[in-house]
Design an enzyme around this catalytic site. Structure first.
Site, mmCIF file in Angstrom:
data_model
loop_
_atom_site.group_PDB
_atom_site.id
_atom_site.type_symbol
_atom_site.label_atom_id
_atom_site.label_comp_id
_atom_site.label_asym_id
_atom_site.label_seq_id
_atom_site.Cartn_x
_atom_site.Cartn_y
_atom_site.Cartn_z
ATOM 1 N N ASP A 114 0.836 -1.206 0.000
ATOM 2 C CA ASP A 114 0.000 0.000 0.000
ATOM 3 C C ASP A 114 0.875 1.264 0.000
ATOM 4 O O ASP A 114 0.357 2.380 -0.056
ATOM 5 C CB ASP A 114 -1.023 -0.006 1.147
ATOM 6 N N SER A 115 2.205 1.073 0.011
ATOM 7 C CA SER A 115 3.111 2.207 -0.208
ATOM 8 C C SER A 115 2.860 2.814 -1.586
ATOM 9 O O SER A 115 3.350 3.900 -1.883
ATOM 10 C CB SER A 115 4.580 1.764 -0.088
ATOM 11 N N ASP A 158 -0.913 -6.095 -0.026
ATOM 12 C CA ASP A 158 -1.261 -5.478 1.258
ATOM 13 C C ASP A 158 -2.771 -5.333 1.399
ATOM 14 O O ASP A 158 -3.444 -4.875 0.463
ATOM 15 C CB ASP A 158 -0.638 -4.074 1.342
ATOM 16 N N LYS A 165 -0.790 -9.302 3.266
ATOM 17 C CA LYS A 165 -0.035 -8.767 4.411
ATOM 18 C C LYS A 165 -0.919 -7.771 5.140
ATOM 19 O O LYS A 165 -1.683 -7.025 4.506
ATOM 20 C CB LYS A 165 1.253 -8.090 3.932
ATOM 21 N N GLU A 184 -1.072 -5.150 8.959
ATOM 22 C CA GLU A 184 -0.216 -4.478 9.943
ATOM 23 C C GLU A 184 -0.756 -4.650 11.356
ATOM 24 O O GLU A 184 -1.979 -4.666 11.575
ATOM 25 C CB GLU A 184 -0.114 -2.973 9.609
ATOM 26 N N GLU A 211 9.763 -3.566 10.497
ATOM 27 C CA GLU A 211 10.190 -2.305 9.872
ATOM 28 C C GLU A 211 10.772 -1.329 10.890
ATOM 29 O O GLU A 211 10.154 -1.057 11.926
ATOM 30 C CB GLU A 211 8.983 -1.669 9.138
HETATM 31 O O1 KIV Z 1 3.669 -1.073 1.598
HETATM 32 C C1 KIV Z 1 4.852 -1.426 1.559
HETATM 33 O O2 KIV Z 1 5.586 -1.158 0.602
HETATM 34 C C2 KIV Z 1 5.376 -2.192 2.678
HETATM 35 C C3 KIV Z 1 6.863 -2.424 2.711
HETATM 36 C C4 KIV Z 1 7.543 -1.231 3.248
HETATM 37 C C5 KIV Z 1 7.209 -3.643 3.463
HETATM 38 O O3 KIV Z 1 4.659 -2.578 3.531
#
Ligand code: KIV
Length: 282
Positions: free
Chosen positions: A47-48, A86, A116, A118, A186
């Protein structure tokens, strides 16, 4: 012959055999194809993308629809790497049912092999348990967790005090017990990351967590140097792609302005007779 696709069980085998795990982000098919061809084990549609692709200040505005859209593009580019997507903010925090539906879309429509999320609270552990129960592998994410930006404040090292380190260790263990297959750690002190990596049996993938983790992940745009104004201590720049792209755009602009592009070799010929036969009108 193409190498076999990386699977979730293979990621555990890599840790068990002491083989380092490599992971990078990608948000489109072109980048995913390059990550894949370079032999990276895991491609994360993170989600970056909210920051690096869509220009938001943080990841909170990223929606499930956006994640599905980009994950599907990454899936079209990646053939060998394990594809993880994500779960975006508010797609799994509201209820277990919402979490199942959101993860289901990333798998079914996006083509991800795992998701993934958080955090490591008891609720998040329940989410992991539920998803794993129905066959959706889950990667956890602890330490600096960008979806908690409003609660945590700006990005900073997490786990420097005994209490905060204990919390991360306990949450990591909780995620492992709930069935997570790996955890991203992280911006966490190296010695804490080493302790977690050595204590737990599941693979720990570090980003700003030192060299002792089972694997490493970076945001591809950061390690490529796409934005020269962004400097993070934990990022190694492998190239200055941003500068190179900028210079290419400038050279193109200059070429067009002075008529140096296109050249004859970039143009297409036409038979003289066909041209002569044209009615040019009055
Ligand atoms: O969203 C993302 O790119 C991430 C990485 C920093 C692991 O979660």
């Amino acid at each position: 012959m193409e190498d076999a696709r990386i699977t979730v069980p293979m990621i555990q085998q890599f840790k068990d055999h002491g083989r380092k795990i490599t992971m990078l982000t990608a948000y489109d098919a072109t980048m995913a194809r390059l990550v894949d061809a370079a032999g990276i084990d895991i491609v994360l549609c993170g989600d970056s993308l909210g920051n690096v692709i869509l220009g938001y200040e943080n990841t909170l505005p990223v929606t499930l629809d956006m994640m599905v859209h980009h994950t599907a593009a990454v899936a079209r580019g990646a053939r060998r790497a394990l594809l993880i997507a994500d779960l975006p903010f508010m797609s799994y925090q509201t209820s277990l049912e919402d979490a199942v539906r959101a993860a289901g879309r990333l798998i079914q429509e996006g083509g991800a092999q795992a998701v993934k999320l958080e955090g490591g609270s008891p609720y998040i552990q329940d989410v992991v348990r539920r998803l794993v129960e129905i066959g959706i592998p889950v990667m956890g994410h602890l330490g600096w967790t960008p979806q908690f930006v409003n609660a945590m404040g700006k990005a900073s090292v997490r786990g420097r005090t005994r209490d905060s380190a204990q919390e991360i260790l306990d949450q990591a263990r909780g995620l492992q017990d709930a069935g997570a297959f790996a955890i991203v750690l992280e911006v966490t002190p190296e010695r804490l990351a080493n302790l977690i990596t050595d204590t737990l049996t599941l693979p720990i993938i570090g980003i700003g967590a030192g060299p002792g983790c089972d694997g490493q992940v970076l945001v591809s745009y950061d390690m490529l140097g796409m934005d020269e104004t962004q400097t993070f201590r934990h990022v190694k720049r492998y190239t200055d792609a941003g500068r190179q792209i900028f210079q290419a755009f400038e050279r193109y602009r200059d070429d067009v302005m002075k008529g140096a592009f296109p050249e004859r070799r970039h143009s297409f010929a036409m038979d003289e007779d066909e041209l002569a036969g044209l009615d040019e009108g009055s």
